[in-house]
Design an enzyme around this catalytic site. Structure first.
Site, PDB file in Angstrom:
ATOM      1  N   LYS A 186       0.830  -1.207   0.000  1.00 43.17           N
ATOM      2  CA  LYS A 186       0.000   0.000   0.000  1.00 43.17           C
ATOM      3  C   LYS A 186       0.869   1.264   0.000  1.00 43.17           C
ATOM      4  O   LYS A 186       2.083   1.177  -0.040  1.00 43.17           O
ATOM      5  CB  LYS A 186      -0.962  -0.033   1.192  1.00 43.17           C
ATOM      6  CG  LYS A 186      -1.785  -1.343   1.278  1.00 43.17           C
ATOM      7  CD  LYS A 186      -2.811  -1.481   0.153  1.00 43.17           C
ATOM      8  CE  LYS A 186      -3.393  -2.882   0.009  1.00 43.17           C
ATOM      9  NZ  LYS A 186      -4.312  -3.319   1.043  1.00 43.17           N
TER      10      LYS A 186
HETATM   11  C1  LIG Z   1      -5.250  -4.397   1.492  1.00 40.98           C
HETATM   12  C2  LIG Z   1      -6.719  -4.340   1.498  1.00 40.98           C
HETATM   13  C3  LIG Z   1      -7.489  -4.669   2.624  1.00 40.98           C
HETATM   14  C4  LIG Z   1      -6.943  -5.328   3.856  1.00 40.98           C
HETATM   15  O1  LIG Z   1      -5.868  -4.733   4.404  1.00 40.98           O
HETATM   16  P1  LIG Z   1      -4.847  -5.572   5.314  1.00 40.98           P
HETATM   17  O2  LIG Z   1      -4.086  -4.468   5.962  1.00 40.98           O
HETATM   18  O3  LIG Z   1      -4.013  -6.399   4.380  1.00 40.98           O
HETATM   19  O4  LIG Z   1      -5.619  -6.387   6.260  1.00 40.98           O
HETATM   20  C5  LIG Z   1      -8.862  -4.477   2.569  1.00 40.98           C
HETATM   21  N1  LIG Z   1      -9.454  -4.005   1.469  1.00 40.98           N
HETATM   22  C6  LIG Z   1      -8.762  -3.714   0.347  1.00 40.98           C
HETATM   23  C7  LIG Z   1      -9.488  -3.181  -0.830  1.00 40.98           C
HETATM   24  C8  LIG Z   1      -7.373  -3.879   0.335  1.00 40.98           C
HETATM   25  O5  LIG Z   1      -6.702  -3.609  -0.781  1.00 40.98           O
END
Ligand SMILES: *Cc1c(COP(=O)(O)O)cnc(C)c1O
Length: 380
Positions: A184
């Protein structure tokens, strides 16, 4: 031949990040200390929401959101099938029912008309996803939510730093959720954040994060009290000071990261103008560019995927439609044909490498391999 593999996404870390973590280890506070507050303040300032509550992941922050809202059996939540399963999983987890709306073909964002058509007396919330980093049409979603007395949630895990007409999703949705997984925009290793303007929801989310306990440790220490109560079920979904120290350091670079992602996206945009068989998704201003997604026409996505992977380029598919997973078919009775636009898109989409440290040379290789293989495949 020992060639370097190019991932689709990767963290950017430097000496300052490492030092921030070491300083935290030296400070004596390893969890629920000053760095958690500081990180929450930095994120809430950036996305312009009043309250930010750090969680151990984006997924546990999503659980915090449905818990704070009190969603449960008998409730319906309208969302998109083109998302990471965590968006819908949190709805199932609390016993409520995810309902899948279709998306726009050119952006893969949830289609407000499709949302409106699915509203029933059981609908409690709309769960929008800023797919790839592009803000949904919040003006329209907000008015649909208000007109029908629904909560508007934003899964902003792709979109830290995105804006639309000067507004962030956190300013338009009732709750926005962010993730700090390494692919991210910024990372804490694992981590997430729930942002809201509503003080009641913020207090409930903070309590859910800590076993449902209604006061925090500091409050009890300050008032010299051992008393606390538990009113609702919660768990340990806390993010440590160590993680938050890294998060604070990463936030210093968020704007640079966003600029780098936009620069890379523009190079791809230009490379594929009028290139036969490849259609990039339409990108609006204020896009946070978590993913760069193309549609591969002519039924050639599978073969192109295989060839790119063989060339060491870790293209990916975001996402397999959530309603077609076995769990969802079994629990909800969903099947092929429910969301035709999303289902067709899922057979054509390909995510190309995009992350701040992607070099111009690496990006050139991605474009070159893609065009070369696409031309070969098209000429049979
Ligand atoms: C990455 C992601 C999540 C979950 O995040 P984590 O930190 O990996 O638990 C939820 N929704 C979307 C759309 C994501 O891309």
């Amino acid at each position: 031949m020992g060639e370097k593999i190019i991932p689709y996404g990767r963290q950017s870390l430097d000496k300052n990040d490492a030092q921030a973590v070491i300083d935290c280890l030296d400070s004596g506070w390893l969890t629920t200390g000053p760095k958690v507050k500081e990180f929450e303040q930095k994120v809430s300032a950036k996305v312009r929401g009043r309250f930010a509550v750090a969680f151990s992941s984006g997924s546990t922050a999503l659980l915090g959101a449905v818990a704070a809202l009190g969603l449960g059996p008998g409730d319906e939540v309208i969302t998109t099938p083109l998302t990471f399963a965590a968006t819908a999983n949190c709805v199932l987890a609390c016993g409520a029912r995810p309902v899948f709306a279709d998306v726009f073909a050119d952006t893969l964002l949830i289609d407000p008309l499709s949302v409106e058509a699915l509203i029933t007396p059981a609908t409690k919330a709309i769960f929008a996803v800023d797919y790839a980093g592009q803000p949904c049409n919040y003006t329209v979603l907000r008015s649909i939510a208000d007109k029908n007395g629904l909560v508007l949630l934003s899964d902003c895990c792709h979109a830290l730093g995105c804006e639309q007409d000067g507004l962030t999703p956190a300013q338009q949705a009732d709750i926005a959720i962010y993730s700090f997984h390494p692919v991210k925009h910024i990372t804490t290793g694992e981590g997430g954040m729930l942002v809201t303007d509503d003080d009641v929801l913020a207090v409930k989310a903070a309590s859910f994060r800590n076993h449902g306990i209604t006061t925090d440790f500091k409050e009890r220490e300050q008032t010299h009290s051992y008393q606390y109560d538990i009113e609702e079920l919660g768990g340990n979904y806390r993010l440590s000071d160590i993680h938050c120290a890294l998060g604070c350091s990463q936030m210093e670079k968020l704007n640079d990261f966003l600029d780098a992602r936009e620069r890379i996206a523009r190079v791809y945009d230009e490379a594929f103008v009028d290139f036969p068989g490849i259609t990039p998704l339409r990108r609006s201003d204020g896009h946070a560019n978590h993913l760069y997604v193309i549609r591969v026409n002519g039924g050639l996505r599978e073969e192109l995927f295989t060839r790119m992977r063989s060339a060491g380029i870790m293209v990916n598919v975001h996402y397999l439609p959530v309603h077609l997973f076995t769990l969802y078919k079994r629990e909800l009775g969903t099947s092929e044909g429910l969301c035709p636009v999303a289902e067709l898109a899922a057979k054509e989409i390909l995510s190309l490498p995009i992350f701040p440290d992607l070099t111009a040379e690496e990006q050139f290789k991605v474009i070159d391999e893609l065009k070369k293989n696409m031309t070969m495949l098209r000429s049979g």
